[in-house]
Design an enzyme around this catalytic site. Structure first.
Site, mmCIF file in Angstrom:
data_model
loop_
_atom_site.group_PDB
_atom_site.id
_atom_site.type_symbol
_atom_site.label_atom_id
_atom_site.label_comp_id
_atom_site.label_asym_id
_atom_site.label_seq_id
_atom_site.Cartn_x
_atom_site.Cartn_y
_atom_site.Cartn_z
ATOM 1 N NE ARG A 139 -26.158 36.702 17.137
ATOM 2 C CZ ARG A 139 -27.463 36.595 16.874
ATOM 3 N NH1 ARG A 139 -27.907 36.859 15.672
ATOM 4 N NH2 ARG A 139 -28.305 36.207 17.788
ATOM 5 C CG ASN A 152 -26.428 49.352 16.688
ATOM 6 O OD1 ASN A 152 -25.680 50.290 16.457
ATOM 7 N ND2 ASN A 152 -26.862 48.537 15.737
ATOM 8 C CB THR A 157 -31.684 50.671 16.062
ATOM 9 O OG1 THR A 157 -31.898 52.047 15.778
ATOM 10 C CG2 THR A 157 -30.188 50.369 16.080
ATOM 11 C CG ASP A 217 -39.721 40.040 9.384
ATOM 12 O OD1 ASP A 217 -38.744 40.356 8.692
ATOM 13 O OD2 ASP A 217 -39.687 39.985 10.620
ATOM 14 N NE ARG A 262 -37.151 42.220 3.575
ATOM 15 C CZ ARG A 262 -36.281 42.609 4.497
ATOM 16 N NH1 ARG A 262 -36.127 41.902 5.603
ATOM 17 N NH2 ARG A 262 -35.537 43.684 4.303
ATOM 18 C CG HIS A 310 -36.410 41.832 12.516
ATOM 19 N ND1 HIS A 310 -37.106 41.471 11.396
ATOM 20 C CD2 HIS A 310 -35.549 42.797 12.119
ATOM 21 C CE1 HIS A 310 -36.662 42.180 10.367
ATOM 22 N NE2 HIS A 310 -35.728 42.996 10.783
HETATM 23 N N1 APR Z 1 -27.510 59.578 17.542
HETATM 24 C C1 APR Z 1 -28.059 59.901 16.354
HETATM 25 N N2 APR Z 1 -27.680 59.339 15.195
HETATM 26 C C2 APR Z 1 -26.695 58.441 15.237
HETATM 27 C C3 APR Z 1 -26.062 58.042 16.432
HETATM 28 C C4 APR Z 1 -26.512 58.659 17.632
HETATM 29 N N3 APR Z 1 -25.975 58.360 18.821
HETATM 30 N N4 APR Z 1 -25.123 57.125 16.144
HETATM 31 C C5 APR Z 1 -25.170 56.919 14.814
HETATM 32 N N5 APR Z 1 -26.119 57.717 14.257
HETATM 33 C C6 APR Z 1 -26.528 57.839 12.850
HETATM 34 C C7 APR Z 1 -25.384 57.754 11.852
HETATM 35 O O1 APR Z 1 -24.658 58.977 11.804
HETATM 36 C C8 APR Z 1 -26.139 57.459 10.555
HETATM 37 O O2 APR Z 1 -26.482 58.646 9.866
HETATM 38 O O3 APR Z 1 -27.379 56.773 12.484
HETATM 39 C C9 APR Z 1 -27.415 56.741 11.046
HETATM 40 C C10 APR Z 1 -27.522 55.305 10.576
HETATM 41 O O4 APR Z 1 -27.693 55.346 9.204
HETATM 42 P P1 APR Z 1 -27.141 54.208 8.200
HETATM 43 O O5 APR Z 1 -25.737 53.886 8.552
HETATM 44 O O6 APR Z 1 -27.483 54.664 6.826
HETATM 45 O O7 APR Z 1 -27.994 52.917 8.590
HETATM 46 P P2 APR Z 1 -29.492 52.584 8.118
HETATM 47 O O8 APR Z 1 -29.453 51.792 6.868
HETATM 48 O O9 APR Z 1 -30.297 53.830 8.181
HETATM 49 O O10 APR Z 1 -29.946 51.593 9.279
HETATM 50 C C11 APR Z 1 -30.177 52.056 10.590
HETATM 51 O O11 APR Z 1 -31.943 50.490 11.020
HETATM 52 O O12 APR Z 1 -32.798 48.689 9.829
HETATM 53 C C12 APR Z 1 -31.927 49.088 10.850
HETATM 54 O O13 APR Z 1 -30.195 47.385 10.820
HETATM 55 C C13 APR Z 1 -30.494 48.725 10.557
HETATM 56 O O14 APR Z 1 -29.704 49.152 12.783
HETATM 57 C C14 APR Z 1 -29.766 49.677 11.467
HETATM 58 C C15 APR Z 1 -30.670 50.911 11.465
#
Ligand code: APR
Length: 312
Positions: A88, A95, A119, A148, A151, A175
């Site tokens: 975690r 992130n 995020t 939340d 849902r 959350h």
């Molecule tokens: N700057 C911009 N974009 C970035 C960076 C950065 N420094 N690092 C990663 N990314 C982009 C990735 O390239 C990817 O396209 O962030 C995007 C994340 O997309 P997904 O992997 O599809 O994840 P997603 O389902 O969109 O979730 C994003 O939202 O709900 C929350 O828990 C979830 O933390 C997660 C976030």
């Protein structure tokens, strides 16, 4: 002139934010992602849906923040999903680095924007955005409670076979699995939920809500929920841009409210043109207060890890 929203992260949540924004003709959208071509390609694809849906907004993609200048709202969805073997804290720090960069850049180019953070882990990430941006707390808000409660409302409407529009629900806290759904304040067209369903049925729905994210991850296997999370973030943006002053459950920076100090926690807020325009304090029972403070303690632990990292 049209309003402008930047969406950082053109992944599942980010691209769907752009789609809902365009469908509602809320604002022009700039999608930003580190992956070359992805925000540009998704942006162009979404733009080409405009003639079909009758939406006159511009959607562009970029790998830098120049085109985001003077955005009214910046929605931060960039981040990594949890990978096998990752703790975690590993995810938290990965992130944290992403949200820190996104916030620095977004704040530099749009110093008057309102930041909406999506995020995860949400409460710690929105606190990162507050600390890094130096923005007033009213302009840095986390999306969690709308999802939340959505849902919970879905499960209630399904069970009672009534319109989702009739169902209101209140959820407090962080959350995650420590969230605190306030059953006694949930209702269907004003009728208390407790008069419509048995305690056992309600408890089962509460637990399903608390595990709502995990239920979807289990189905998807390689990712997490994105349609409802993006819709929720866009509801916040809409309330702000249209100054609707909707009362919505959001992660807000508390300074004494509910006896919590210096921490982001989910509470009912009024969202208008200035961002968070009011925080509503509900009188809680002793059990509810204890559950809320347990939830806040879980958030505080994560924020402690980030503060330590920032001090290095
Ligand atoms: N700057 C911009 N974009 C970035 C960076 C950065 N420094 N690092 C990663 N990314 C982009 C990735 O390239 C990817 O396209 O962030 C995007 C994340 O997309 P997904 O992997 O599809 O994840 P997603 O389902 O969109 O979730 C994003 O939202 O709900 C929350 O828990 C979830 O933390 C997660 C976030």
């Amino acid at each position: 002139m049209r309003k402008k929203i930047t969406v950082v992260g053109a992944g599942n949540v980010g691209a769907n934010c752009a789609m809902w924004i365009a469908a509602k003709e809320l604002a022009d959208v700039v999608l930003v992602d580190v992956v070359d071509g992805v925000p540009q390609g998704k942006g162009l694809d979404l733009l080409q849906a405009g003639p079909v849906n009758g939406c006159d907004v511009t959607i562009t993609g970029a790998n830098d923040y120049g085109p985001t200048a003077d955005s009214d709202i910046v929605i931060i969805t960039a981040g990594f999903p949890r990978k096998p073997g990752m703790s975690r804290d590993d995810l938290l720090l990965a992130n944290y680095a992403v949200v820190k960069t996104a916030t620095e850049q977004a704040a530099k180019y749009s110093p008057n924007a309102i930041l909406i953070v999506v995020t995860n882990p949400l409460d710690a990430m929105v606190q990162t955005a507050l600390m890094v941006s130096g923005f007033p707390k009213q302009r840095v808000i986390g999306m969690a409670g709308i999802l939340d409660t959505a849902r919970f409302r879905t499960f209630i409407a399904q069970e009672l076979q009534v319109s989702v529009e009739n169902v209101t629900a209140v959820v407090l806290g962080g959350h995650g699995d420590t969230m605190v759904p306030l059953v006694r304040l949930s209702s269907v067209a004003g009728i208390p939920l407790t008069e419509l369903l048995s305690a056992e049925k309600i408890q089962a729905m509460v637990e399903r809500t608390q595990n709502g994210g995990a239920e979807i991850v289990k189905y998807l296997k390689t990712g997490s929920a994105y349609y409802a999370p993006s819709a929720a973030a866009v509801e916040m943006a809409e309330s702000i841009l249209k100054d609707k002053k909707k009362v919505l459950p959001c992660a807000a920076y508390l300074e004494g409210e509910y006896g919590i100090n210096g921490l982001y926690v989910g509470v009912p807020v009024k969202l208008g043109a200035k961002g968070i325009e009011a925080i509503y304090q509900i009188k809680l029972t002793a059990d509810e207060t204890a559950a809320l403070h347990r939830s806040a303690a879980a958030v505080e632990e994560l924020v402690g890890v980030i503060k330590k990292k920032m001090a290095e």
